[in-house]
Design a protein around this motif. Structure first.
Motif, PDB file in Angstrom:
ATOM      1  N   LEU A  22       3.713   0.467 -18.711  1.00 23.69           N
ATOM      2  CA  LEU A  22       4.770  -0.498 -19.002  1.00 23.69           C
ATOM      3  C   LEU A  22       4.240  -1.511 -20.002  1.00 23.69           C
ATOM      4  N   GLY A  23       5.003  -1.831 -21.012  1.00 22.64           N
ATOM      5  CA  GLY A  23       4.604  -2.835 -21.991  1.00 22.64           C
ATOM      6  C   GLY A  23       3.732  -2.300 -23.107  1.00 22.64           C
ATOM      7  N   LEU A  24       3.926  -1.047 -23.492  1.00 24.88           N
ATOM      8  CA  LEU A  24       3.080  -0.438 -24.523  1.00 24.88           C
ATOM      9  C   LEU A  24       3.342  -0.949 -25.929  1.00 24.88           C
ATOM     10  N   CYS A  25       4.558  -1.417 -26.212  1.00 24.10           N
ATOM     11  CA  CYS A  25       4.886  -1.872 -27.566  1.00 24.10           C
ATOM     12  C   CYS A  25       3.975  -3.013 -28.016  1.00 24.10           C
ATOM     13  N   PRO A  26       3.878  -4.117 -27.270  1.00 21.34           N
ATOM     14  CA  PRO A  26       2.954  -5.167 -27.711  1.00 21.34           C
ATOM     15  C   PRO A  26       1.492  -4.747 -27.571  1.00 21.34           C
ATOM     16  N   PHE A  27       1.203  -3.862 -26.622  1.00 18.29           N
ATOM     17  CA  PHE A  27      -0.168  -3.384 -26.432  1.00 18.29           C
ATOM     18  C   PHE A  27      -0.690  -2.695 -27.692  1.00 18.29           C
ATOM     19  N   THR A  48       4.616 -13.717 -16.920  1.00 17.35           N
ATOM     20  CA  THR A  48       4.729 -12.927 -15.692  1.00 17.35           C
ATOM     21  C   THR A  48       4.549 -13.796 -14.450  1.00 17.35           C
ATOM     22  N   GLY A  49       3.612 -14.744 -14.509  1.00 16.45           N
ATOM     23  CA  GLY A  49       3.408 -15.624 -13.361  1.00 16.45           C
ATOM     24  C   GLY A  49       4.606 -16.504 -13.078  1.00 16.45           C
ATOM     25  N   VAL A  50       5.106 -17.167 -14.109  1.00 13.46           N
ATOM     26  CA  VAL A  50       6.212 -18.116 -13.925  1.00 13.46           C
ATOM     27  C   VAL A  50       7.520 -17.382 -13.624  1.00 13.46           C
ATOM     28  N   THR A  51       7.822 -16.320 -14.365  1.00 12.56           N
ATOM     29  CA  THR A  51       9.090 -15.622 -14.114  1.00 12.56           C
ATOM     30  C   THR A  51       9.106 -14.948 -12.747  1.00 12.56           C
ATOM     31  N   SER A  52       7.953 -14.485 -12.281  1.00 18.36           N
ATOM     32  CA  SER A  52       7.911 -13.876 -10.950  1.00 18.36           C
ATOM     33  C   SER A  52       8.385 -14.867  -9.895  1.00 18.36           C
ATOM     34  N   PRO A  96       0.432 -22.838 -34.998  1.00 14.09           N
ATOM     35  CA  PRO A  96       1.148 -22.029 -36.000  1.00 14.09           C
ATOM     36  C   PRO A  96       0.405 -20.744 -36.380  1.00 14.09           C
ATOM     37  N   SER A  97      -0.934 -20.793 -36.374  1.00 12.03           N
ATOM     38  CA  SER A  97      -1.690 -19.583 -36.738  1.00 12.03           C
ATOM     39  C   SER A  97      -1.506 -18.489 -35.684  1.00 12.03           C
ATOM     40  N   LEU A  98      -1.526 -18.857 -34.405  1.00 13.94           N
ATOM     41  CA  LEU A  98      -1.296 -17.871 -33.351  1.00 13.94           C
ATOM     42  C   LEU A  98       0.143 -17.368 -33.407  1.00 13.94           C
ATOM     43  N   TYR A  99       1.070 -18.264 -33.667  1.00 11.92           N
ATOM     44  CA  TYR A  99       2.478 -17.884 -33.788  1.00 11.92           C
ATOM     45  C   TYR A  99       2.656 -16.850 -34.899  1.00 11.92           C
ATOM     46  N   LYS A 100       1.991 -17.078 -36.031  1.00 14.95           N
ATOM     47  CA  LYS A 100       2.074 -16.142 -37.158  1.00 14.95           C
ATOM     48  C   LYS A 100       1.393 -14.818 -36.819  1.00 14.95           C
ATOM     49  N   ALA A 101       0.246 -14.884 -36.106  1.00 22.54           N
ATOM     50  CA  ALA A 101      -0.486 -13.665 -35.748  1.00 22.54           C
ATOM     51  C   ALA A 101       0.322 -12.802 -34.772  1.00 22.54           C
ATOM     52  N   LEU A 102       1.020 -13.434 -33.836  1.00 18.97           N
ATOM     53  CA  LEU A 102       1.808 -12.673 -32.859  1.00 18.97           C
ATOM     54  C   LEU A 102       3.067 -12.105 -33.490  1.00 18.97           C
ATOM     55  N   GLY A 103       3.605 -12.807 -34.476  1.00 20.86           N
ATOM     56  CA  GLY A 103       4.754 -12.307 -35.226  1.00 20.86           C
ATOM     57  C   GLY A 103       5.928 -11.931 -34.339  1.00 20.86           C
ATOM     58  N   ILE A 104       6.495 -10.768 -34.616  1.00 15.02           N
ATOM     59  CA  ILE A 104       7.687 -10.301 -33.915  1.00 15.02           C
ATOM     60  C   ILE A 104       7.400  -9.977 -32.453  1.00 15.02           C
ATOM     61  N   TYR A 105       6.125  -9.781 -32.108  1.00 13.27           N
ATOM     62  CA  TYR A 105       5.799  -9.363 -30.745  1.00 13.27           C
ATOM     63  C   TYR A 105       5.964 -10.480 -29.719  1.00 13.27           C
ATOM     64  N   LEU A 106       5.930 -11.730 -30.157  1.00 15.87           N
ATOM     65  CA  LEU A 106       6.136 -12.831 -29.216  1.00 15.87           C
ATOM     66  C   LEU A 106       7.557 -12.821 -28.652  1.00 15.87           C
ATOM     67  N   PRO A 107       8.602 -12.790 -29.471  1.00 13.14           N
ATOM     68  CA  PRO A 107       9.938 -12.703 -28.873  1.00 13.14           C
ATOM     69  C   PRO A 107      10.169 -11.384 -28.131  1.00 13.14           C
ATOM     70  N   LEU A 108       9.385 -10.364 -28.457  1.00 10.70           N
ATOM     71  CA  LEU A 108       9.539  -9.080 -27.770  1.00 10.70           C
ATOM     72  C   LEU A 108       9.054  -9.117 -26.330  1.00 10.70           C
ATOM     73  N   ILE A 109       8.376 -10.214 -25.929  1.00 13.89           N
ATOM     74  CA  ILE A 109       8.015 -10.347 -24.513  1.00 13.89           C
ATOM     75  C   ILE A 109       9.288 -10.335 -23.675  1.00 13.89           C
ATOM     76  N   THR A 110      10.370 -10.812 -24.247  1.00 14.16           N
ATOM     77  CA  THR A 110      11.652 -10.818 -23.538  1.00 14.16           C
ATOM     78  C   THR A 110      12.028  -9.417 -23.084  1.00 14.16           C
ATOM     79  N   THR A 111      11.799  -8.435 -23.934  1.00 15.08           N
ATOM     80  CA  THR A 111      12.154  -7.054 -23.601  1.00 15.08           C
ATOM     81  C   THR A 111      10.971  -6.247 -23.102  1.00 15.08           C
ATOM     82  N   ASN A 112       9.849  -6.924 -22.833  1.00 12.21           N
ATOM     83  CA  ASN A 112       8.671  -6.230 -22.318  1.00 12.21           C
ATOM     84  C   ASN A 112       8.966  -5.791 -20.886  1.00 12.21           C
ATOM     85  N   CYS A 113       8.986  -4.483 -20.672  1.00 12.90           N
ATOM     86  CA  CYS A 113       9.346  -3.965 -19.353  1.00 12.90           C
ATOM     87  C   CYS A 113       8.321  -4.350 -18.293  1.00 12.90           C
TER      88      CYS A 113
END
Length: 197
Positions: A22-27, A48-52, A96-113
């Motif tokens: 589960l979660g292979l896309c960002p991996f 995962t901790g907070v949403t759980s 901002p540097s981490l935000y740029k490095a994570l790119g599109i994968y940060l909002p993809l946590i929303t759809t991370n199974c």
């Protein structure tokens, strides 16, 4: 199950990346360098901790008393999307540097199974709120362990001579499969040997 057993189980024995896939896309997408891998791992662990916990509270205190258990998935997705949006704004402002490095994968946590899977599994396993939190954080730490190990391997592969057909994503999947095989060595016998079950 004790809290230590839960931690060992969800980091090593039931690692959601390498055992449950589960979660292979960002991996695969974020594991190209260690900095972004650590950032993504910590972000996923936080989510995962907070949403759980939030999902457990919503299910237990709202959905069950109102007999709306069938809305579980919708409610959990709304919680995850809201939390990830807040996390994205926080990272954009603070790093901002981490935000740029994570790119599109940060909002993809929303759809991370992985994130949704942990919330649902906590309900199915009938964990209490503390077990839910420990399970969520442990699953996130298991994700972090897997993605950091993968980033170290991929950084090493970038300087090695790899056949052209295997460069990039193909060799990443081969390495991921070998990592998954190695994690199959962890089983419930570890917990029995440590007298945790």
């Amino acid at each position: 199950m004790t809290y230590i057993a839960i931690i060992i189980t969800y980091i090593f024995i039931q690692n959601y990346i390498l055992v449950n896939f589960l979660g292979l896309c960002p991996f695969i997408g974020v594991s190209k360098n260690s900095e972004s891998a650590i950032g993504m791992g910590l972000a996923v662990t936080f989510v995962t901790g907070v949403t759980s916990v939030i999902c457990w509270l919503i299910y237990t205190l709202l959905l069950v008393p109102l007999h709306l258990e069938y809305l579980e998935t919708v409610a959990f997705i709304l919680v995850i999307a809201s939390l990830v949006q807040a996390l994205e704004m926080f990272i954009r402002k603070t790093s901002p540097s981490l935000y740029k490095a994570l790119g599109i994968y940060l909002p993809l946590i929303t759809t991370n199974c992985l994130v949704l899977g942990i919330a649902i599994i906590n309900i199915q396993e009938k964990h209490n709120i503390f077990e839910t939190f420990v399970t969520g954080v442990s699953a996130g730490l298991g994700f972090t362990l897997a993605i950091v190990l993968m980033s170290a391997i991929r950084e090493k592969l970038d300087i090695e001579s790899v056949p052209k057909a295997f460069k990039g994503t193909p060799i990443a999947f081969i390495c991921a499969s070998l990592m998954a095989l190695s994690f199959m060595g962890f089983d419930k016998g570890i917990l029995a040997n440590l007298h945790l079950v």
